[in-house]
Design an enzyme around this catalytic site. Structure first.
Site, PDB file in Angstrom:
ATOM      1  N   CYS A 265      -4.863   7.770   9.389  1.00  0.00           N
ATOM      2  CA  CYS A 265      -4.977   7.265  10.703  1.00  0.00           C
ATOM      3  C   CYS A 265      -4.830   8.421  11.708  1.00  0.00           C
ATOM      4  CB  CYS A 265      -4.276   6.004  10.836  1.00  0.00           C
ATOM      5  SG  CYS A 265      -4.692   4.992  10.004  1.00  0.00           S
TER       6      CYS A 265
ATOM      7  N   ASP B 171       4.357   0.261  12.298  1.00  0.00           N
ATOM      8  CA  ASP B 171       3.066  -0.457  11.743  1.00  0.00           C
ATOM      9  C   ASP B 171       3.225  -1.964  12.232  1.00  0.00           C
ATOM     10  OD1 ASP B 171       1.893   2.104  10.312  1.00  0.00           O
ATOM     11  OD2 ASP B 171       3.869   1.697   9.264  1.00  0.00           O
TER      12      ASP B 171
ATOM     13  N   ARG C  74      -3.922  10.574   3.289  1.00  0.00           N
ATOM     14  CA  ARG C  74      -2.512  11.551   3.239  1.00  0.00           C
ATOM     15  C   ARG C  74      -1.957  11.702   2.026  1.00  0.00           C
ATOM     16  NH1 ARG C  74      -1.690  13.351   8.020  1.00  0.00           N
ATOM     17  NH2 ARG C  74       0.500  14.014   7.609  1.00  0.00           N
TER      18      ARG C  74
ATOM     19  N   LYS D 222       0.794  -1.231   0.104  1.00  0.00           N
ATOM     20  CA  LYS D 222      -0.146   0.016  -0.094  1.00  0.00           C
ATOM     21  C   LYS D 222       1.002   1.285   0.068  1.00  0.00           C
ATOM     22  CE  LYS D 222      -2.103   1.539   4.148  1.00  0.00           C
ATOM     23  NZ  LYS D 222      -1.265   2.958   4.200  1.00  0.00           N
ATOM     24  N   ASN D 223       1.999   1.325   0.751  1.00  0.00           N
ATOM     25  CA  ASN D 223       2.723   2.348   1.006  1.00  0.00           C
ATOM     26  C   ASN D 223       3.678   2.717  -0.026  1.00  0.00           C
ATOM     27  OD1 ASN D 223       0.877   3.068   3.326  1.00  0.00           O
ATOM     28  ND2 ASN D 223       2.577   2.534   4.720  1.00  0.00           N
TER      29      ASN D 223
ATOM     30  N   ARG E 131      -8.960  -0.090   4.140  1.00  0.00           N
ATOM     31  CA  ARG E 131      -8.140   0.778   3.407  1.00  0.00           C
ATOM     32  C   ARG E 131      -6.827   0.397   3.266  1.00  0.00           C
ATOM     33  NH1 ARG E 131      -6.215   5.326   6.980  1.00  0.00           N
ATOM     34  NH2 ARG E 131      -4.768   5.467   5.409  1.00  0.00           N
TER      35      ARG E 131
ATOM     36  N   VAL F 112       8.253   6.227  16.781  1.00  0.00           N
ATOM     37  CA  VAL F 112       7.977   7.274  15.272  1.00  0.00           C
ATOM     38  C   VAL F 112       6.872   8.150  15.614  1.00  0.00           C
ATOM     39  CG1 VAL F 112       7.360   6.902  13.150  1.00  0.00           C
ATOM     40  CG2 VAL F 112       8.951   5.169  14.166  1.00  0.00           C
TER      41      VAL F 112
ATOM     42  N   ARG G   2       0.474  14.494  13.293  1.00  0.00           N
ATOM     43  CA  ARG G   2       1.119  14.127  11.874  1.00  0.00           C
ATOM     44  C   ARG G   2       1.000  15.499  11.023  1.00  0.00           C
ATOM     45  NH1 ARG G   2      -1.298   8.748   9.360  1.00  0.00           N
ATOM     46  NH2 ARG G   2       0.605   8.753   8.489  1.00  0.00           N
TER      47      ARG G   2
HETATM   48  N1  EPU Z   1       6.618  14.456  10.802  1.00  0.00           N
HETATM   49  C1  EPU Z   1       6.759  15.604  11.129  1.00  0.00           C
HETATM   50  N2  EPU Z   1       6.703  16.618   9.973  1.00  0.00           N
HETATM   51  C2  EPU Z   1       6.257  16.103   8.941  1.00  0.00           C
HETATM   52  C3  EPU Z   1       6.368  15.102   8.514  1.00  0.00           C
HETATM   53  C4  EPU Z   1       6.569  13.965   9.419  1.00  0.00           C
HETATM   54  O1  EPU Z   1       7.178  15.994  12.261  1.00  0.00           O
HETATM   55  O2  EPU Z   1       6.249  17.286   7.986  1.00  0.00           O
HETATM   56  C5  EPU Z   1       6.737  13.494  11.811  1.00  0.00           C
HETATM   57  C6  EPU Z   1       5.397  12.606  11.985  1.00  0.00           C
HETATM   58  O3  EPU Z   1       4.574  13.364  13.064  1.00  0.00           O
HETATM   59  C7  EPU Z   1       5.953  11.333  12.614  1.00  0.00           C
HETATM   60  C8  EPU Z   1       7.093  11.157  11.869  1.00  0.00           C
HETATM   61  O4  EPU Z   1       7.839  12.326  11.425  1.00  0.00           O
HETATM   62  O5  EPU Z   1       6.230  11.589  13.935  1.00  0.00           O
HETATM   63  C9  EPU Z   1       7.205   9.965  10.815  1.00  0.00           C
HETATM   64  O6  EPU Z   1       6.185  10.384   9.906  1.00  0.00           O
HETATM   65  P1  EPU Z   1       6.316   9.998   8.405  1.00  0.00           P
HETATM   66  O7  EPU Z   1       6.311  11.212   7.678  1.00  0.00           O
HETATM   67  O8  EPU Z   1       7.309   9.055   8.141  1.00  0.00           O
HETATM   68  O9  EPU Z   1       5.230   9.118   8.091  1.00  0.00           O
HETATM   69  P2  EPU Z   1       4.012   9.172   6.872  1.00  0.00           P
HETATM   70  O10 EPU Z   1       4.840   9.419   5.752  1.00  0.00           O
HETATM   71  O11 EPU Z   1       2.962  10.182   7.241  1.00  0.00           O
HETATM   72  C10 EPU Z   1       4.012   6.554   6.334  1.00  0.00           C
HETATM   73  C11 EPU Z   1       3.086   5.404   6.338  1.00  0.00           C
HETATM   74  C12 EPU Z   1       2.601   5.007   7.677  1.00  0.00           C
HETATM   75  C13 EPU Z   1       3.965   4.716   8.497  1.00  0.00           C
HETATM   76  C14 EPU Z   1       5.088   5.676   8.413  1.00  0.00           C
HETATM   77  C15 EPU Z   1       6.444   5.489   9.021  1.00  0.00           C
HETATM   78  C16 EPU Z   1       2.097   6.179   4.156  1.00  0.00           C
HETATM   79  C17 EPU Z   1       0.932   6.452   3.479  1.00  0.00           C
HETATM   80  N3  EPU Z   1       1.781   6.049   5.378  1.00  0.00           N
HETATM   81  O12 EPU Z   1       3.529   7.751   6.857  1.00  0.00           O
HETATM   82  O13 EPU Z   1       1.951   4.150   7.431  1.00  0.00           O
HETATM   83  O14 EPU Z   1       3.585   4.632   9.716  1.00  0.00           O
HETATM   84  O15 EPU Z   1       5.408   6.263   7.120  1.00  0.00           O
HETATM   85  O16 EPU Z   1       6.939   4.515   8.585  1.00  0.00           O
HETATM   86  O17 EPU Z   1       3.147   5.474   3.647  1.00  0.00           O
HETATM   87  C18 EPU Z   1      -0.134   2.787   7.652  1.00  0.00           C
HETATM   88  O18 EPU Z   1       0.130   2.253   6.685  1.00  0.00           O
HETATM   89  O19 EPU Z   1      -1.091   2.528   8.522  1.00  0.00           O
HETATM   90  C19 EPU Z   1       0.579   4.009   8.046  1.00  0.00           C
HETATM   91  C20 EPU Z   1       0.306   4.910   8.942  1.00  0.00           C
END
Ligand code: EPU
Length: 448
Positions: free
Chosen positions: A122, A316, A98, A24-25, A424, A338, A127
């Site tokens: 989620c 995850d 997102r 998915k990601n 999802r 994380v 976030r």
């Molecule tokens: N963060 C910031 N500022 C930003 C972006 C991120 O402070 O501008 C912080 C977040 O608050 C968090 C940390 O950085 O504490 C990590 O967030 P990240 O940006 O890595 O997560 P994401 O890209 O929003 C993706 C996956 C998530 C997975 C995370 C970590 C997708 C669509 N989502 O989220 O997957 O947990 O990376 O590996 O790719 C899921 O699949 O259920 C899911 C939540």
């Protein structure tokens, strides 16, 4: 009419096999990358999940023609007529995913303008998207935050940047990759995320004509090119779904062959699985292969783990595993580094008979950025616990799957509300559960 309720009778070990498809990601990000090409792209093994439908809808709104290929799971994206979409139409998708934030760079390159609705995903912490917006501004985008969403424009084009992420964010790394590939000049990104899904996105972009070098120490260098073509890609398998079924096998004393699961992406999970006392066997056959996970009998052992960016233990993976840890003999510790707020789901497990305490301190590992700041981000799980049935409401995707596993491991019949959320990220999960011998049914309700 089918309700959003699953009636689950636990106590039966899950046994049999399931197949996982494209991650998915990665799939959702590769779909966004297709917008950058001037010729059609093709992707195989795309799972039928809600997040893919949402991104498909968003791409179609922007003029990308998305069609099903001849093979099951094959999608074709034709971006030759990318166009601006109406704000009201885009806003229909507000709060549902997102992924829209990742359209910023591609739409700025193709149209000079982007509108991004309120994000969803989620509810596992605030976030923020500050890294994304800061990088986009440095590339040359003008970002206007309005009550309806974000308006971005790039009147002078986008130019390569030198950027260091405060934290190796997956989304922000993808944002920078998707923007830098067509920006003028070189971009150097330090402290980048290097998850397997990111490496696979880099493979997609490279197939399109991008020049991306992954250096040591989380540094990625991107040389902007003037034009990209479409790609043809088979994504890496979904390692989160694979680990979810593995944890389900352990928690229910079952035996599940996860076809499509790949060892290289799951090494850290496999080490923990074995430390707890689970057994697994890897079959490397490229077509029929996968990993078989089973509970070999006897007591499970407690563990101390810390979630982290790759190659650490994925955030995850923790929720389904915690259900299995309620069955281990002793005290386990899970330090979540994380997300600051990812243990809300443990309340429901405690109501089912588990003993899980959540603390604000950084327990069992090095201090993280959430310590001493009031974030309850370390959990201590005391086992083994006899789980009993309960009424459950699914809070988010991964926690939702852990609720399901808990209901399947518990004695008695649980009513699990809000199961549609699981669609999802888990393809055909109800059919898969049925194939594994689970007793889970949706009651049929009368249409209103
Ligand atoms: N963060 C910031 N500022 C930003 C972006 C991120 O402070 O501008 C912080 C977040 O608050 C968090 C940390 O950085 O504490 C990590 O967030 P990240 O940006 O890595 O997560 P994401 O890209 O929003 C993706 C996956 C998530 C997975 C995370 C970590 C997708 C669509 N989502 O989220 O997957 O947990 O990376 O590996 O790719 C899921 O699949 O259920 C899911 C939540």
């Amino acid at each position: 009419m089918l309700s959003d309720l699953l009636v689950v009778t636990g106590g039966t070990p899950l046994t049999g096999e399931v197949r996982v498809r494209g991650a998915k990601n990665l799939v959702s990000k590769a779909m966004v990358a297709a917008v950058l090409g001037h010729t059609p792209s093709r992707m195989f093994d795309v799972p039928r999940i809600r997040d893919v439908e949402i991104v498909r809808g968003l791409l179609e709104l922007h003029g990308v023609r998305v069609t099903d290929g001849d093979l099951d799971g094959e999608l074709i994206f034709d971006p030759s007529n990318v166009e601006r979409a109406g704000i009201d139409e885009i806003n229909v998708h507000a709060g549902s995913s997102r992924i829209p934030i990742l359209l910023c760079g591609p739409l700025l390159h193709r149209l000079g303008h982007a509108f991004i609705p309120d994000l969803g995903g989620c509810h596992i912490g605030p976030r923020p998207i500050d890294f994304h917006l800061e990088a986009l501004r440095q590339f040359g985008a003008i970002v206007d935050k309005t009550p309806e969403g974000l308006h971005l424009s790039a009147p002078n084009g986008l130019h390569g940047i030198k950027f260091t992420l405060d934290y190796p964010s997956v989304g922000a790394t993808e944002q920078i990759l998707l923007t830098a590939v067509l920006a003028e000049g070189v971009t150097e990104l330090a402290n980048a995320a290097v998850e397997p899904e990111i490496v696979d996105l880099i493979c997609v972009l490279q197939k399109m004509g991008a020049i991306i070098k992954v250096h040591t120490n989380r540094v990625i260098e991107i040389e902007g090119v003037p034009r990209l073509t479409g790609f043809s890609h088979r994504p890496i398998p979904d390692r989160i779904e694979a680990a979810s079924w593995a944890s389900a096998a352990l928690a229910t004393k079952g035996d599940i062959l996860v076809r499509g699961a790949r060892q290289a992406d799951m090494m850290t999970y496999l080490n923990v699985f074995r430390s707890i006392g689970g057994s697994y066997e890897v079959d490397d056959d490229p077509v029929a292969g996968g990993i078989r996970f089973w509970h070999p009998g006897g007591d499970l052992r407690p563990v101390v783990i810390e979630t982290d960016v790759h190659p650490g233990f994925m955030t995850d993976w923790q929720q389904p595993l915690v259900v299995a840890l309620t069955q281990a003999n002793g005290l386990s510790v899970v330090h979540e580094t994380v997300y600051e707020n990812r243990f809300g789901y443990t309340n429901a497990l405690n109501q089912m008979g588990a003993t899980i305490q959540v603390y604000g301190e950084c327990l069992g590992g090095a201090a993280c950025r959430f310590g001493r700041r009031g974030f309850r981000h370390s959990a201590v799980i005391a086992g083994p616990a006899k789980l009993h049935a309960h009424d459950l409401v699914i809070p988010d995707l991964r926690a939702g799957f852990s609720h399901l596993i808990a209901a399947l491991a518990a004695e008695g019949t649980s009513r699990v509300h809000g199961v549609d959320l699981i669609n999802r990220g888990y393809e055909d999960f109800e059919a898969k559960l049925a194939g594994l011998g689970a007793r889970a049914e949706r009651p049929v309700t009368q249409a209103a």
